[in-house]
Design a protein around this motif. Sequence first.
Motif, PDB file in Angstrom:
ATOM      1  N   HIS A  51      40.125   4.428  55.089  1.00  0.00           N
ATOM      2  CA  HIS A  51      40.658   3.518  54.075  1.00  0.00           C
ATOM      3  C   HIS A  51      39.651   2.401  53.823  1.00  0.00           C
ATOM      4  O   HIS A  51      39.429   1.565  54.693  1.00  0.00           O
ATOM      5  N   ALA A  52      39.063   2.415  52.631  1.00  0.00           N
ATOM      6  CA  ALA A  52      38.104   1.368  52.287  1.00  0.00           C
ATOM      7  C   ALA A  52      38.824   0.241  51.558  1.00  0.00           C
ATOM      8  O   ALA A  52      39.745   0.481  50.770  1.00  0.00           O
ATOM      9  N   ILE A  53      38.411  -0.975  51.847  1.00  0.00           N
ATOM     10  CA  ILE A  53      39.019  -2.149  51.211  1.00  0.00           C
ATOM     11  C   ILE A  53      37.925  -3.019  50.601  1.00  0.00           C
ATOM     12  O   ILE A  53      36.955  -3.374  51.267  1.00  0.00           O
ATOM     13  N   LEU A  54      38.097  -3.315  49.323  1.00  0.00           N
ATOM     14  CA  LEU A  54      37.154  -4.189  48.639  1.00  0.00           C
ATOM     15  C   LEU A  54      37.883  -5.490  48.317  1.00  0.00           C
ATOM     16  O   LEU A  54      38.896  -5.486  47.624  1.00  0.00           O
ATOM     17  N   VAL A  55      37.403  -6.580  48.862  1.00  0.00           N
ATOM     18  CA  VAL A  55      38.036  -7.871  48.628  1.00  0.00           C
ATOM     19  C   VAL A  55      37.299  -8.593  47.501  1.00  0.00           C
ATOM     20  O   VAL A  55      36.108  -8.877  47.620  1.00  0.00           O
ATOM     21  N   ASP A  56      38.008  -8.854  46.417  1.00  0.00           N
ATOM     22  CA  ASP A  56      37.411  -9.639  45.333  1.00  0.00           C
ATOM     23  C   ASP A  56      37.571 -11.113  45.693  1.00  0.00           C
ATOM     24  O   ASP A  56      38.667 -11.649  45.689  1.00  0.00           O
ATOM     25  N   ASN A  57      36.450 -11.748  46.029  1.00  0.00           N
ATOM     26  CA  ASN A  57      36.495 -13.140  46.494  1.00  0.00           C
ATOM     27  C   ASN A  57      36.246 -14.136  45.357  1.00  0.00           C
ATOM     28  O   ASN A  57      36.103 -15.323  45.597  1.00  0.00           O
ATOM     29  N   GLY A  58      36.174 -13.643  44.136  1.00  0.00           N
ATOM     30  CA  GLY A  58      36.012 -14.533  42.987  1.00  0.00           C
ATOM     31  C   GLY A  58      34.598 -15.052  42.797  1.00  0.00           C
ATOM     32  O   GLY A  58      34.329 -15.765  41.834  1.00  0.00           O
ATOM     33  N   VAL A  59      33.694 -14.699  43.719  1.00  0.00           N
ATOM     34  CA  VAL A  59      32.307 -15.166  43.582  1.00  0.00           C
ATOM     35  C   VAL A  59      31.317 -13.992  43.627  1.00  0.00           C
ATOM     36  O   VAL A  59      30.191 -14.119  44.074  1.00  0.00           O
ATOM     37  N   MET A  60      31.808 -12.852  43.137  1.00  0.00           N
ATOM     38  CA  MET A  60      30.917 -11.705  43.013  1.00  0.00           C
ATOM     39  C   MET A  60      30.230 -11.758  41.652  1.00  0.00           C
ATOM     40  O   MET A  60      30.526 -12.600  40.830  1.00  0.00           O
ATOM     41  N   ARG A  61      29.293 -10.818  41.428  1.00  0.00           N
ATOM     42  CA  ARG A  61      28.557 -10.821  40.165  1.00  0.00           C
ATOM     43  C   ARG A  61      29.419 -10.349  38.999  1.00  0.00           C
ATOM     44  O   ARG A  61      30.514  -9.828  39.198  1.00  0.00           O
ATOM     45  N   LEU A  62      28.873 -10.469  37.801  1.00  0.00           N
ATOM     46  CA  LEU A  62      29.599 -10.079  36.588  1.00  0.00           C
ATOM     47  C   LEU A  62      30.038  -8.612  36.671  1.00  0.00           C
ATOM     48  O   LEU A  62      29.200  -7.736  36.898  1.00  0.00           O
ATOM     49  N   ASN A  63      31.326  -8.366  36.482  1.00  0.00           N
ATOM     50  CA  ASN A  63      31.912  -7.007  36.479  1.00  0.00           C
ATOM     51  C   ASN A  63      31.699  -6.226  37.758  1.00  0.00           C
ATOM     52  O   ASN A  63      31.901  -5.015  37.790  1.00  0.00           O
ATOM     53  N   GLU A  64      31.251  -6.899  38.823  1.00  0.00           N
ATOM     54  CA  GLU A  64      30.865  -6.173  40.027  1.00  0.00           C
ATOM     55  C   GLU A  64      32.023  -5.406  40.640  1.00  0.00           C
ATOM     56  O   GLU A  64      31.892  -4.254  41.047  1.00  0.00           O
ATOM     57  N   CYS A  65      33.177  -6.051  40.691  1.00  0.00           N
ATOM     58  CA  CYS A  65      34.341  -5.424  41.304  1.00  0.00           C
ATOM     59  C   CYS A  65      34.708  -4.125  40.592  1.00  0.00           C
ATOM     60  O   CYS A  65      34.953  -3.108  41.219  1.00  0.00           O
ATOM     61  N   GLU A  66      34.709  -4.182  39.255  1.00  0.00           N
ATOM     62  CA  GLU A  66      35.063  -3.006  38.459  1.00  0.00           C
ATOM     63  C   GLU A  66      34.043  -1.888  38.680  1.00  0.00           C
ATOM     64  O   GLU A  66      34.401  -0.717  38.822  1.00  0.00           O
ATOM     65  N   ILE A  67      32.759  -2.281  38.713  1.00  0.00           N
ATOM     66  CA  ILE A  67      31.710  -1.272  38.869  1.00  0.00           C
ATOM     67  C   ILE A  67      31.809  -0.599  40.237  1.00  0.00           C
ATOM     68  O   ILE A  67      31.750   0.622  40.353  1.00  0.00           O
ATOM     69  N   ASP A  84      42.565  -8.283  44.858  1.00  0.00           N
ATOM     70  CA  ASP A  84      42.083  -9.426  44.099  1.00  0.00           C
ATOM     71  C   ASP A  84      42.555 -10.709  44.778  1.00  0.00           C
ATOM     72  O   ASP A  84      43.695 -11.117  44.639  1.00  0.00           O
ATOM     73  N   ALA A  85      41.639 -11.318  45.531  1.00  0.00           N
ATOM     74  CA  ALA A  85      41.979 -12.552  46.241  1.00  0.00           C
ATOM     75  C   ALA A  85      41.182 -13.712  45.663  1.00  0.00           C
ATOM     76  O   ALA A  85      40.992 -14.741  46.311  1.00  0.00           O
ATOM     77  N   SER A  86      40.712 -13.553  44.431  1.00  0.00           N
ATOM     78  CA  SER A  86      39.825 -14.568  43.861  1.00  0.00           C
ATOM     79  C   SER A  86      40.479 -15.951  43.790  1.00  0.00           C
ATOM     80  O   SER A  86      39.835 -16.957  44.080  1.00  0.00           O
ATOM     81  N   GLU A  87      41.769 -15.974  43.439  1.00  0.00           N
ATOM     82  CA  GLU A  87      42.426 -17.298  43.354  1.00  0.00           C
ATOM     83  C   GLU A  87      42.531 -17.963  44.705  1.00  0.00           C
ATOM     84  O   GLU A  87      42.367 -19.182  44.832  1.00  0.00           O
ATOM     85  N   GLU A  88      42.793 -17.151  45.713  1.00  0.00           N
ATOM     86  CA  GLU A  88      42.892 -17.666  47.076  1.00  0.00           C
ATOM     87  C   GLU A  88      41.551 -18.275  47.522  1.00  0.00           C
ATOM     88  O   GLU A  88      41.498 -19.389  48.051  1.00  0.00           O
ATOM     89  N   PHE A  89      40.476 -17.563  47.269  1.00  0.00           N
ATOM     90  CA  PHE A  89      39.144 -18.060  47.658  1.00  0.00           C
ATOM     91  C   PHE A  89      38.787 -19.317  46.858  1.00  0.00           C
ATOM     92  O   PHE A  89      38.391 -20.328  47.427  1.00  0.00           O
ATOM     93  N   LEU A  90      38.929 -19.220  45.529  1.00  0.00           N
ATOM     94  CA  LEU A  90      38.521 -20.349  44.690  1.00  0.00           C
ATOM     95  C   LEU A  90      39.384 -21.576  44.961  1.00  0.00           C
ATOM     96  O   LEU A  90      38.904 -22.706  44.920  1.00  0.00           O
TER      97      LEU A  90
END
Length: 324
Positions: A51-67, A84-90
């Motif tokens: 099980h792979a987990i990708l955490v979106d921390n809100g400070v990745m590059r443009l469109n990186e999460c989608e790619i 998507d944890a970007s709000e939590e991080f930011l």
Amino acid sequence: NWTMERFVDTEIERIRAVVGPTGQVIGAVSGGVDSTVAAKLMKEAIGDRFHAILVDNGVMRLNECEIVHETLTKGLNINLTVVDASEEFLGKLKGVTDPEVKRKIIGNTFIEVFQREAERVVKESGGAVDFLLQGTLYPDVIESISFKGPSATIKTHHNVGGLLENMKLKLIEPLRELFKDEVRVLGTNLGIPEDLVWRHPFPGPGIAIRVIGEVTPEQVAIARKADHIFIEEIKAAGLYREISQAYAALLPVKAVGVMGDKRVHDQVIALRAVQTTDYMTADWYDFDGKFMRKVAGRIVNEVDGVCRVLYDVTQKPPGTIEFQ
Ligand code: XMP
């Protein structure tokens, strides 16, 4: 490359033996070559029991999460969950300007989010998850042995100790005997797209340490756009592989500019591009003037809020690769 092919076969056999016929494994992926190669190896060895987990921390590059999502699920068939944890991080980064504090916040939040996800996977699997995958390479192994002193706090890295202790997970590190160039060969053999195999390293705290000063969503968006233009032009000029790492940083400084017929007071972007083999020493990349003019022109024209572009011509040492 016959040794690499043999490595894949033996490693897959070893993973199967260690994990057993029903065991499950979790692991974080970042879109970088190491975690992707490790994940693909797990996929080959145990299929969807990884099980792979990708955490979106809100400070990745443009469109990186989608790619990354697209490449890992559609391209490589990896069982991936994007959180998507970007709000939590930011939210936690609000008001913070000290780079080491930014690193700590991002590292700790990452561990919290990942732990939550890991607990969910464990629950859904009926408690059969025993292993945590790490894409540790041989140089990381050496570094963590030799830097076990106060110097380890110079730049803090993600720490998985809590996960291992609280959840009683065992570490599985299929790349721990390999160097980066070997991981790239391995990745190519495993069918990972060239783009990903040759990606520049990207720091865990991402754009947060490239926005100098407070990290707000607006500042991240500006840095991200400028960075995207810079990397896009580097790729278009065929220079991406020649350069070891490149990025745009956003400085908390206002400069005067004339845009159209108006005087503006906008921010300053600093570009950095280096060549290095070990990342301990590095030299700045000597772009030609035509390239620089094009990149600077595009950034001031296309990125709102920026009216000036600088290029960092400091060698490492003394200047580190990152700005902070
Ligand atoms: P410096 O700035 O120390 O960077 O010359 C050397 C390499 O390390 C990366 N770097 C980091 N990577 N978390 C990371 O995962 C960090 O906090 C961090 N700080 C620097 C940097 O991008 C370069 O590749």
